[in-house]
Design a protein around this motif. Structure first.
Motif, PDB file in Angstrom:
ATOM      1  N   THR A  76      95.252  36.475  45.885  1.00 44.97           N
ATOM      2  CA  THR A  76      95.143  38.140  46.343  1.00 44.97           C
ATOM      3  C   THR A  76      95.553  38.190  47.719  1.00 44.97           C
ATOM      4  O   THR A  76      95.149  37.890  48.885  1.00 44.97           O
ATOM      5  CB  THR A  76      94.538  38.284  45.563  1.00 44.97           C
ATOM      6  OG1 THR A  76      93.329  38.194  45.793  1.00 44.97           O
ATOM      7  CG2 THR A  76      95.233  38.044  44.101  1.00 44.97           C
ATOM      8  N   GLY A  77      95.916  38.982  47.471  1.00 41.92           N
ATOM      9  CA  GLY A  77      96.160  40.077  49.305  1.00 41.92           C
ATOM     10  C   GLY A  77      95.279  40.492  49.602  1.00 41.92           C
ATOM     11  O   GLY A  77      95.119  41.004  50.779  1.00 41.92           O
ATOM     12  N   ASP A  78      93.759  40.593  48.653  1.00 44.92           N
ATOM     13  CA  ASP A  78      92.744  41.356  48.603  1.00 44.92           C
ATOM     14  C   ASP A  78      91.858  41.232  47.913  1.00 44.92           C
ATOM     15  O   ASP A  78      91.366  39.537  47.658  1.00 44.92           O
ATOM     16  CB  ASP A  78      92.859  42.904  48.396  1.00 44.92           C
ATOM     17  CG  ASP A  78      91.816  43.775  49.322  1.00 44.92           C
ATOM     18  OD1 ASP A  78      90.859  43.355  49.339  1.00 44.92           O
ATOM     19  OD2 ASP A  78      92.166  44.645  50.470  1.00 44.92           O
ATOM     20  N   ASP A  79      90.897  41.423  47.619  1.00 44.33           N
ATOM     21  CA  ASP A  79      90.291  41.065  45.809  1.00 44.33           C
ATOM     22  C   ASP A  79      91.177  40.475  44.796  1.00 44.33           C
ATOM     23  O   ASP A  79      91.319  41.011  44.445  1.00 44.33           O
ATOM     24  CB  ASP A  79      89.322  42.215  45.163  1.00 44.33           C
ATOM     25  CG  ASP A  79      88.149  42.983  46.547  1.00 44.33           C
ATOM     26  OD1 ASP A  79      87.380  42.110  47.848  1.00 44.33           O
ATOM     27  OD2 ASP A  79      87.995  43.951  46.511  1.00 44.33           O
ATOM     28  N   LYS A 106      99.706  37.714  47.655  1.00 45.78           N
ATOM     29  CA  LYS A 106      99.722  37.158  48.582  1.00 45.78           C
ATOM     30  C   LYS A 106      99.874  37.806  49.532  1.00 45.78           C
ATOM     31  O   LYS A 106     101.593  38.438  49.321  1.00 45.78           O
ATOM     32  CB  LYS A 106      99.548  36.459  48.833  1.00 45.78           C
ATOM     33  CG  LYS A 106      98.646  35.869  50.629  1.00 45.78           C
ATOM     34  CD  LYS A 106      99.308  33.919  50.396  1.00 45.78           C
ATOM     35  CE  LYS A 106      98.833  33.336  51.848  1.00 45.78           C
ATOM     36  NZ  LYS A 106      98.434  31.867  51.715  1.00 45.78           N
ATOM     37  N   GLY A 107      99.914  39.237  50.342  1.00 51.04           N
ATOM     38  CA  GLY A 107     100.678  39.704  52.059  1.00 51.04           C
ATOM     39  C   GLY A 107     101.284  41.021  51.517  1.00 51.04           C
ATOM     40  O   GLY A 107     101.491  42.002  52.290  1.00 51.04           O
ATOM     41  N   VAL A 108     100.377  41.869  50.827  1.00 52.60           N
ATOM     42  CA  VAL A 108     100.293  42.973  50.328  1.00 52.60           C
ATOM     43  C   VAL A 108      98.410  43.609  50.437  1.00 52.60           C
ATOM     44  O   VAL A 108      96.973  42.727  50.068  1.00 52.60           O
ATOM     45  CB  VAL A 108     100.264  42.802  48.524  1.00 52.60           C
ATOM     46  CG1 VAL A 108     100.117  44.709  48.154  1.00 52.60           C
ATOM     47  CG2 VAL A 108     101.666  42.665  48.163  1.00 52.60           C
ATOM     48  N   PHE A 109      98.738  45.191  50.817  1.00 57.53           N
ATOM     49  CA  PHE A 109      97.531  45.524  51.642  1.00 57.53           C
ATOM     50  C   PHE A 109      97.494  45.850  50.495  1.00 57.53           C
ATOM     51  O   PHE A 109      97.827  46.672  50.185  1.00 57.53           O
ATOM     52  CB  PHE A 109      97.876  47.177  52.497  1.00 57.53           C
ATOM     53  CG  PHE A 109      97.446  47.932  52.630  1.00 57.53           C
ATOM     54  CD1 PHE A 109      96.214  47.125  53.186  1.00 57.53           C
ATOM     55  CD2 PHE A 109      98.210  48.904  52.506  1.00 57.53           C
ATOM     56  CE1 PHE A 109      95.012  48.622  53.394  1.00 57.53           C
ATOM     57  CE2 PHE A 109      96.794  49.618  53.068  1.00 57.53           C
ATOM     58  CZ  PHE A 109      96.001  49.846  53.120  1.00 57.53           C
ATOM     59  N   ASN A 110      95.950  45.688  49.702  1.00 56.42           N
ATOM     60  CA  ASN A 110      94.697  46.239  49.247  1.00 56.42           C
ATOM     61  C   ASN A 110      95.147  45.632  47.797  1.00 56.42           C
ATOM     62  O   ASN A 110      95.053  45.917  46.359  1.00 56.42           O
ATOM     63  CB  ASN A 110      94.875  47.831  48.632  1.00 56.42           C
ATOM     64  CG  ASN A 110      94.267  48.510  49.712  1.00 56.42           C
ATOM     65  OD1 ASN A 110      95.392  49.099  50.097  1.00 56.42           O
ATOM     66  ND2 ASN A 110      93.102  48.116  50.335  1.00 56.42           N
ATOM     67  N   GLY A 111      95.914  44.602  47.775  1.00 55.02           N
ATOM     68  CA  GLY A 111      96.547  43.708  47.106  1.00 55.02           C
ATOM     69  C   GLY A 111      95.720  42.840  45.464  1.00 55.02           C
ATOM     70  O   GLY A 111      95.600  41.547  45.050  1.00 55.02           O
ATOM     71  N   ASP A 112      94.637  44.128  45.584  1.00 59.75           N
ATOM     72  CA  ASP A 112      93.392  43.453  44.314  1.00 59.75           C
ATOM     73  C   ASP A 112      94.020  42.642  42.823  1.00 59.75           C
ATOM     74  O   ASP A 112      94.954  43.224  42.886  1.00 59.75           O
ATOM     75  CB  ASP A 112      92.283  44.678  43.703  1.00 59.75           C
ATOM     76  CG  ASP A 112      91.115  44.734  44.428  1.00 59.75           C
ATOM     77  OD1 ASP A 112      91.922  44.589  46.277  1.00 59.75           O
ATOM     78  OD2 ASP A 112      90.935  46.063  44.771  1.00 59.75           O
ATOM     79  N   GLY A 113      93.068  42.263  42.278  1.00 58.07           N
ATOM     80  CA  GLY A 113      93.457  41.610  40.840  1.00 58.07           C
ATOM     81  C   GLY A 113      93.541  41.951  40.044  1.00 58.07           C
ATOM     82  O   GLY A 113      94.475  42.517  39.207  1.00 58.07           O
ATOM     83  N   TRP A 114      92.537  42.109  39.745  1.00 61.05           N
ATOM     84  CA  TRP A 114      91.903  43.074  38.752  1.00 61.05           C
ATOM     85  C   TRP A 114      89.976  43.472  38.880  1.00 61.05           C
ATOM     86  O   TRP A 114      89.009  43.372  38.888  1.00 61.05           O
ATOM     87  CB  TRP A 114      91.268  41.848  37.641  1.00 61.05           C
ATOM     88  CG  TRP A 114      91.009  42.306  35.885  1.00 61.05           C
ATOM     89  CD1 TRP A 114      92.257  41.942  34.612  1.00 61.05           C
ATOM     90  CD2 TRP A 114      89.856  41.938  35.522  1.00 61.05           C
ATOM     91  NE1 TRP A 114      91.275  42.561  34.234  1.00 61.05           N
ATOM     92  CE2 TRP A 114      90.289  42.544  34.126  1.00 61.05           C
ATOM     93  CE3 TRP A 114      88.233  42.050  36.400  1.00 61.05           C
ATOM     94  CZ2 TRP A 114      88.958  42.550  33.460  1.00 61.05           C
ATOM     95  CZ3 TRP A 114      86.949  42.260  34.984  1.00 61.05           C
ATOM     96  CH2 TRP A 114      87.531  42.611  33.873  1.00 61.05           C
ATOM     97  N   ASP A 115      90.794  45.144  38.634  1.00 60.31           N
ATOM     98  CA  ASP A 115      89.801  46.149  39.060  1.00 60.31           C
ATOM     99  C   ASP A 115      89.736  47.083  37.769  1.00 60.31           C
ATOM    100  O   ASP A 115      89.826  48.049  37.027  1.00 60.31           O
ATOM    101  CB  ASP A 115      90.202  46.933  40.293  1.00 60.31           C
ATOM    102  CG  ASP A 115      90.558  46.246  41.904  1.00 60.31           C
ATOM    103  OD1 ASP A 115      90.064  45.483  41.106  1.00 60.31           O
ATOM    104  OD2 ASP A 115      91.244  46.720  42.639  1.00 60.31           O
TER     105      ASP A 115
END
Length: 559
Positions: free
Chosen positions: A368-371, A343-352
């Protein structure tokens, strides 16, 4: 210190055990074969390959974790029985089970039986001959000759890397309790890393600790990026896997430098661009902002390139400078029992998974901060030319308390197909389930199935952002999708992220000649909303938008 294990503990599978991933080949069935069956105990291997539910497993010396696909006839009241050597181990409603208290180097017959409708009538679904492993030697990074120190201050990169270099198929590298500061690390084939309970493998906030730059892929562009905290394999879009059989597990945490590292990398890369030293490719077209191009060189937490048979289990993962777990041109990646926090990270996806095949994630939690999860396959025009689709992806029993939810795209130029989602709760995310592309992408998203899940929204549409890159000359295709027994319930606060608000369901193609088509919503429920808590425009069945859409069907009700 190297020696046999005599005492340890753990919940997901005790942390210092040997780990193995079971596999199945219809033409060459081994002791790790996966089988389906119609009777209680027998099956032909060729028939098994075609079974609805494929039973797969990972093994330690005293436990097995098994999982299987949701069968087509499983209803809302379904139950499974997991049998071990003919005796019932557990009854469950989810499609995975961990069996503990087993003996090393022993073969067990694990079978799953299904009661599809809650009637109490069970029938055979799948079975496997699963073998536990032998006990491994321990390489403790705090002992000679490594002498790593878990005080959160000493930099331990060289010591931990030496331990990983010394690891073979009969060994396991153990991070004991403490906070072990490190830069980029590399794992080779047949290595096993355990981060123990109360242990943290902590990445620094200094970009220099993630050098050298390596060939990687970020937002669909092959380029030189800083090394990730953990690196597995080398990028080759024309080649096969070059690292295999790697395990990262335990009850501890693997964390990177988070927002501070993110900012430090972007600012340093901006200076490198001004000095003419950056290798980051310039954007073709309009990037989203000043941080877009320099931000593409950021390290990930765990990066897999051309890797095969990698298992990540039991850990807390997070605070990457960008995406957390990123796999590229890889196959048979399994992740389970993990918690993702960025949370709070730009493009902070979890699992891609990115142009990958046969990847599975289950029993994971996301903030997460994104997806939470983003399925990708490259950006125009490079992704179209490389043409490696992302396919055979399984996502089940996952939940998120913050972030964007599950996304397919927007980098999908190589195509996305055969995605299955079930037993997931993405109601507390801003998008829920989103399938997206830009008009320039080309490629396709097809053969997507979501069952027995709750989403804040389901949206299929074009998006205006992340739209740099030369036009592929083709318009993306959205087709052949089923959403069955899904509930739309938005629990994400409207004030948290205005981008995620909008239609409960949106199915939009790109124009009349390129419609989204053959999409079915079956047994759909749209829940009533609480005023002030979520988007005030969300109003049940009246909040569905269809545009440039053909052969779309709905059955369901407004709760």
């Amino acid at each position: 210190m190297t020696g046999p294990i005599t005492d340890f503990s753990g919940s997901f599978g005790k942390p210092w055990q040997q780990f193995a991933l079971g596999s199945f080949n219809a033409d060459n069935v081994t002791t790790h074969e996966t089988t389906g069956f119609t009777g209680p105990d027998t099956l032909n291997a060729k028939e098994a390959y075609m079974a609805d539910a494929m039973l797969q497993y990972t093994a330690t010396h005293d436990s097995l974790t098994v999982w299987w696909d949701r069968p087509d006839d499983a209803g809302a009241k379904r139950h499974y029985r997991v049998m071990v050597n003919g005796e019932m181990e557990r009854e469950t409603t989810v499609t995975h089970c961990t069996i503990r208290g087993l003996q090393p180097s022993q073969t067990y017959r694990v079978a799953v039986r299904l009661d599809a409708d809650g009637s109490g009538r069970f029938h055979g679904l799948a079975s496997v001959e699963a073998r536990t492993t032998a006990v491994k030697r321990v390489i403790d990074v705090t002992q000679p000759p490594y002498y790593a120190v878990g005080d959160g201050r000493k930099l331990n990169t060289a010591a931990i890397q030496q331990a990983l270099d010394n690891c073979d198929a009969d060994s396991v590298v153990v991070i004991p309790a403490g906070t072990f500061l490190t830069g980029a690390l590399r794992m080779h084939s047949h290595t096993d890393l355990v981060v123990s309970k109360d242990a943290t493998l902590q990445g620094t906030t200094d970009p220099a600790d993630y050098e050298p730059y390596i060939r990687s892929w970020f937002e669909g562009i092959e380029m030189n990026c800083l090394s990730s905290l953990i690196n597995i394999g080398e990028l080759d879009h024309d080649g096969p896997a070059n690292v295999t059989d790697v395990t990262i597990r335990g009850e501890g945490a693997i964390l990177s430098g988070g927002r501070e590292l993110m900012r430090n990398v972007i600012d340093r890369e901006k200076q490198r661009i001004r000095d003419g030293r950056s290798t980051a490719p310039a954007a073709v077209g309009r990037p989203d902002g000043d941080d877009t191009v320099p931000g593409r060189v950021r390290p990930r937490l765990i990066n897999m390139s051309n890797a095969s048979r990698v298992t990540i289990a039991g850990l807390t993962l997070g605070q990457s400078a960008s995406w957390n777990v990123h796999m590229i041109y890889s196959d048979h990646i399994v992740t389970y029992g993990c918690t993702f926090r960025s949370k709070g990270v730009f493009n902070g996806d979890g699992w891609d998974p990115d142009s990958c095949e046969d990847c599975t994630i289950f029993d994971c939690a996301f903030e997460t901060g994104d997806d939470a999860i983003a399925i990708k396959s490259g950006k125009n025009p490079e992704g179209n030319v490389i043409n490696r689709p992302c396919r055979n992806i399984r996502i089940f029993d996952c939940r998120a308390t913050f972030g964007f939810g599950i996304t397919l795209g927007s980098e999908m130029s190589g195509g996305i197909a055969n995605v299955r989602i079930w037993d997931c709760d993405m109601s507390s995310t801003s998008f829920g389930l989103e399938i997206k592309a830009t008009r320039k992408r080309g490629g396709y998203v097809r053969d997507v199935r979501a069952y027995d899940s709750t989403f804040s929204h389901i949206q299929l549409h074009g998006v205006p952002y992340n739209d740099d890159g030369e036009d592929s000359g083709h318009v993306p295709e959205f087709e052949d999708m089923l959403f069955d027994n899904v509930r739309i319930e938005d629990r994400f606060p409207a004030a948290s992220d205005a981008r995620g608000k909008g239609r409960d369901i949106e199915v939009c193609g790109f124009d009349a000649e390129h419609p989204a088509h053959d999409i079915t919503f079956r047994n759909l429920t749209i829940a009533s909303t609480q005023p002030g808590d979520i988007d005030p425009n969300a109003n049940g069945m009246g909040n569905i938008r269809l545009q440039f859409a053909r052969d779309i069907s709905f059955t369901g009700d407004c709760a």
